[in-house]
Design a protein around this motif. Structure first.
Motif, short mmCIF file in Angstrom:
data_model
loop_
_atom_site.label_atom_id
_atom_site.label_comp_id
_atom_site.label_asym_id
_atom_site.label_seq_id
_atom_site.Cartn_x
_atom_site.Cartn_y
_atom_site.Cartn_z
N ASP A 130 -6.81 4.65 4.98
CA ASP A 130 -6.57 3.26 4.59
C ASP A 130 -5.81 2.50 5.68
O ASP A 130 -6.06 1.31 5.90
N SER B 273 3.97 11.02 5.89
CA SER B 273 3.49 9.69 5.53
C SER B 273 4.61 8.66 5.60
O SER B 273 4.39 7.53 6.04
N TRP C 74 1.05 4.42 -2.62
CA TRP C 74 1.00 5.81 -2.18
C TRP C 74 2.18 6.60 -2.74
O TRP C 74 2.03 7.75 -3.15
N ILE D 297 -4.02 6.01 -4.24
CA ILE D 297 -4.61 5.63 -2.97
C ILE D 297 -5.67 4.56 -3.24
O ILE D 297 -6.50 4.70 -4.14
N HIS D 298 -5.64 3.48 -2.49
CA HIS D 298 -6.45 2.30 -2.78
C HIS D 298 -7.93 2.51 -2.47
O HIS D 298 -8.80 2.23 -3.28
N ARG D 299 -8.27 2.92 -1.25
CA ARG D 299 -9.60 3.30 -0.78
C ARG D 299 -10.59 2.15 -0.57
O ARG D 299 -11.77 2.39 -0.33
N TRP E 276 -3.78 10.61 -7.00
CA TRP E 276 -3.90 11.82 -6.21
C TRP E 276 -3.62 13.08 -7.00
O TRP E 276 -4.02 14.16 -6.60
N ASP F 292 -7.16 9.80 2.45
CA ASP F 292 -5.71 9.66 2.31
C ASP F 292 -5.21 8.35 2.90
O ASP F 292 -6.00 7.48 3.29
N TYR F 293 -3.91 8.23 2.96
CA TYR F 293 -3.29 6.98 3.43
C TYR F 293 -3.67 6.65 4.86
O TYR F 293 -3.72 5.47 5.25
N HIS G 7 0.83 -1.20 0.00
CA HIS G 7 0.00 0.00 0.00
C HIS G 7 0.87 1.26 0.00
O HIS G 7 0.56 2.24 -0.70
#
Length: 732
Positions: A467, A567, A385, A390-392, A423, A463-464, A381
């Motif tokens: 997740d 991050s 990023w 971003i996976h979501r 993004w 955002d990350y 993941h």
């Protein structure tokens, strides 16, 4: 499932235009060789219709529904025989209980009875060349079209949901349906329903007595010998007792894959939506592949584009081929260019062929395999990023265990990029959306987005951190609902995470993040101290990151370059906790005393600061991503073991909000039902206190047992009562 189905149908029903009957119904029937003249002849000579009174015999005004079953059944029987529909048969099923199958559990306790049922045989149905008895034919596996009979007096809108229940079983039990037709009839009228991934298409009423030919057209449509007309995906078929799917291989050639076990590997239960369905297939060369079908809303980026971009990236499931888009819901409905209901977009069918790995993470067989799969998926993941993606949609369904003997980085894989976005697209950066993701694993700010928008609050970007919160929920879900060897508990907790109103879910998850927990007398299962410590650390991290986003709502960065400094460090913090658990588990299994790989001097983000910065401070120049760090020697020793499924980093103390003081080790089985009433309706009064406690973790914390406690079936006490006791202890 009925309330959920009602919600699917509500607001998603499209009514047809005036030209629908001629353009769609008549044309699709005529493609099978039926002529208008043959239908006219049937009406005049069948003996079922009185040409003088202009009425169908025996179909008369009544308030008793049962009186209509037999007359309609006879019309269907005679139509199918007269037009020689050899692979179709009408079955009177109003008094036959047909079993349901619900999700992965295979629950067959629920049963329903469509009033009339079109049985189908042939290669696109469950199996060809079957000789079944009547009671065996009444099975949703063989259902071409389920139909319903009502009287004019009891015809209500709820019939749409009732028939939707039947259609949903056709989708689930057959697996190869693009849509399902149904006919609803009264003593006076009939109308057509089409259930598909955009919800429901409803035709206009026809008067069956005044327009008998139109009625026959409708019967011929829902009994069509052409499986494509009936809504089947004809690239999926049976030959003998084996099932196949025809699609592309890695060379772009159309080949036949044998579907292993004949059933979908994964299938979404809802009718409306992406309808994601995965098959495990073997190509002619013996290679295992996953064929994934889904229906994406028009305007969404192609998953295949993202998968091409991440080719070779560790921790991400790899694509080998994809089919060009051809089908749309509008085309299947015959409603191309027609206006859709407000808020609805057309959907496009997409098929991608993926490399096959192991099973979902909740199908683990031992604790080390679980931790390794979880670790590599989180690291994967981060690599997404780092590429502005971003996976979501982090869920147990979207994390796979790697292949047997997989190398580090491939022991766990993140799949399903349906909801992933780049993004750098400005339109996607303020995109927390209650409809995005899998409900049980959604972050609190995602769940609250609809209410926040209504209240005029600033919507933060998905955002990350959202997740990572979902990853935490996946960890808890797996550990609390399974034994250490992977057996599912009989009455697992956390079921409320899948249901309830947004306000109730916010209350439940806020309570879950709070360090207030309860003691349980009965231990259903124990994963060990390494998992308990990991839970404590991940919960502290998740709570603090959630609080940090709330406090910085007005100034949170929404560009990747602004978020990258913190991050990197937050991923490192998260992954280091998992690494610590892996080392501790190895030591435990080797019978050695567990060292502390994370000295107490290494606290969480901004541990020495009492104030929150509006934008996190960047890390020191020597801080890198977790991908650049070598794994510990303890992990290297286990990489070739069968049950192995990356890396330590120092965390800069100036990242994020202050870390809470470490309490005594707490129970993994936290307060999951803090409410005195069920999760429905208005949010309980406790929710305000619970959310406040998450935002202020300095509240007093109960002294906990150092043993891991999970999966207890004992009900947790009310959160307010617990907090009152805590407050009393604090004053004393």
């Amino acid at each position: 499932m009925t309330p959920m189905l009602e919600a699917e149908i509500k607001g998603s029903t499209q009514d047809v235009d005036d030209g629908f009957f001629n353009r769609v119904v008549e044309q699709r029937v005529r493609r099978t060789g039926v002529t208008d003249a043959s239908i006219t002849e049937f009406v005049q000579n069948s003996g079922l219709y009185n040409n003088n009174t202009k009425k169908w015999n025996n179909i008369k005004k009544t308030t008793v529904e049962k009186k209509l079953y037999e007359p309609f059944y006879k019309i269907f029987q005679k139509v199918i025989a007269a037009f020689k529909l050899e692979e179709r048969e009408a079955i009177n099923t109003f008094n036959v209980k047909i079993q349901h199958i619900e999700g992965d559990t295979g629950d067959t306790s629920l049963k329903t009875s469509p009033d009339l049922f079109i049985y189908g045989s042939g290669p696109n149905f469950y199996s060809e060349n079957l000789k079944l008895k009547f009671e065996e034919k009444a099975d949703y596996k063989y259902c071409a079209s389920p139909c319903e009979v009502k009287t004019e007096r009891n015809l209500e809108e709820k019939v749409l949901t009732q028939v939707g229940v039947y259609a949903r079983q056709c989708f689930m039990q057959q697996g190869n349906r693009h849509y399902v037709y149904s006919l609803v009839m009264t003593e006076k009228r009939a109308f057509l329903l089409q259930f598909d991934r955009n919800g429901l298409l409803r035709s206009k009423y026809i008067n069956i007595h005044e327009n008998p030919k139109d009625f026959i057209y409708l019967i011929l449509l829902i009994s069509s010998p052409n499986c494509t007309t009936l809504g089947f995906d004809t690239t999926i078929y049976w030959r003998g007792d084996k099932r196949y799917i025809e699609t592309l291989n890695e060379k772009g050639q159309r080949v036949e894959y044998e579907i292993l076990k004949s059933k979908p590997l994964f299938q979404r239960r809802t009718i409306r939506g992406r309808g994601t369905l995965c098959w495990l297939g073997r190509d002619p060369d013996g290679k295992l592949r996953v064929i994934k079908d889904s229906w994406q809303a028009e305007g969404r980026g192609l998953e295949s584009d993202l998968l091409q971009e991440v080719e070779g990236v560790q921790g991400i499931g790899q694509m080998v081929a994809f089919e060009p888009e051809k089908l749309t819901i509008a085309a299947l409905r015959g409603m191309e260019g027609k206006e859709l209901p407000t808020g609805m977009a057309d959907r496009l069918f997409r098929r991608i062929i993926l490399r096959a790995y192991g099973q979902q993470i909740d199908k683990f067989t031992n604790r080390r395999q679980l931790l390794h799969a979880f670790r590599d998926a989180v690291a994967g993941h981060q690599r997404l990023w780092d590429r502005n993606i971003i996976h979501r949609d982090i869920s147990v369904n979207n994390i796979l265990i790697g292949e047997e003997g997989a190398e580090e980085g491939w022991r766990g894989l993140l799949i399903d990029m349906d909801m992933a976005v780049r993004w750098q697209q400005a339109a996607t950066m303020a995109a927390v959306d209650f409809r995005t993701g899998t409900r049980a694993f959604q972050a609190i700010l995602v769940i609250s987005s609809e209410m926040d928008k209504a209240d005029g609050k600033i919507l933060l970007a998905h955002d990350y951190l959202d997740d990572l919160q979902s990853f935490f929920y996946v960890f808890c879900w797996v550990c609390m609902r399974y034994t250490p060897t992977g057996e599912r508990l009989k009455s697992p907790p956390l079921g409320d995470w899948e249901t309830g109103t947004p306000s109730a879910l916010i209350s439940v998850k806020s309570a879950f993040l709070n360090p207030i927990v309860t003691e349980h007398n009965e231990l259903v299962n124990t994963f060990g101290q390494a998992f308990q410590d990991l839970f404590d650390g991940l919960r502290d991290f998740t709570r603090e990151m959630h609080r940090w986003k709330l406090l910085n709502r007005a100034t949170m960065p929404n560009k990747l370059e602004d978020m990258k400094p913190h991050s990197d460090k937050n991923y490192a913090k998260f992954l280091k906790l998992v690494d610590k658990a892996i080392v501790a588990l190895d030591k435990e299994q080797q019978g050695e005393q567990q060292p502390d790989p994370c000295p107490s001097s290494q606290q969480g983000p901004l541990s020495n600061s009492s104030e929150q910065p509006s934008v996190p401070a960047p890390p020191p120049s020597n801080s890198g991503s977790s991908q650049q760090i070598e794994p510990s020697s303890s992990m290297k020793r286990t990489r070739d073991q069968r049950d192995a499924d990356e890396n330590e980093m120092d965390v800069d103390e100036q990242d994020g909000p202050p870390a809470p003081k470490r309490t005594q080790t707490r129970s993994l089985r936290t307060q999951t039902r803090p409410l005195a009433q069920p999760l429905s309706g208005k949010a309980p009064a406790a929710s305000t206190n619970v959310v406040a406690a998450v935002a202020n973790p300095a509240a007093p914390v109960m002294r906990q047992s150092t043993r891991l406690r999970i999966g207890s079936t004992q009900a947790a006490p009310n959160v307010q009562a617990v907090m009152r006791r805590q407050s009393t202890r604090s004053r004393n």
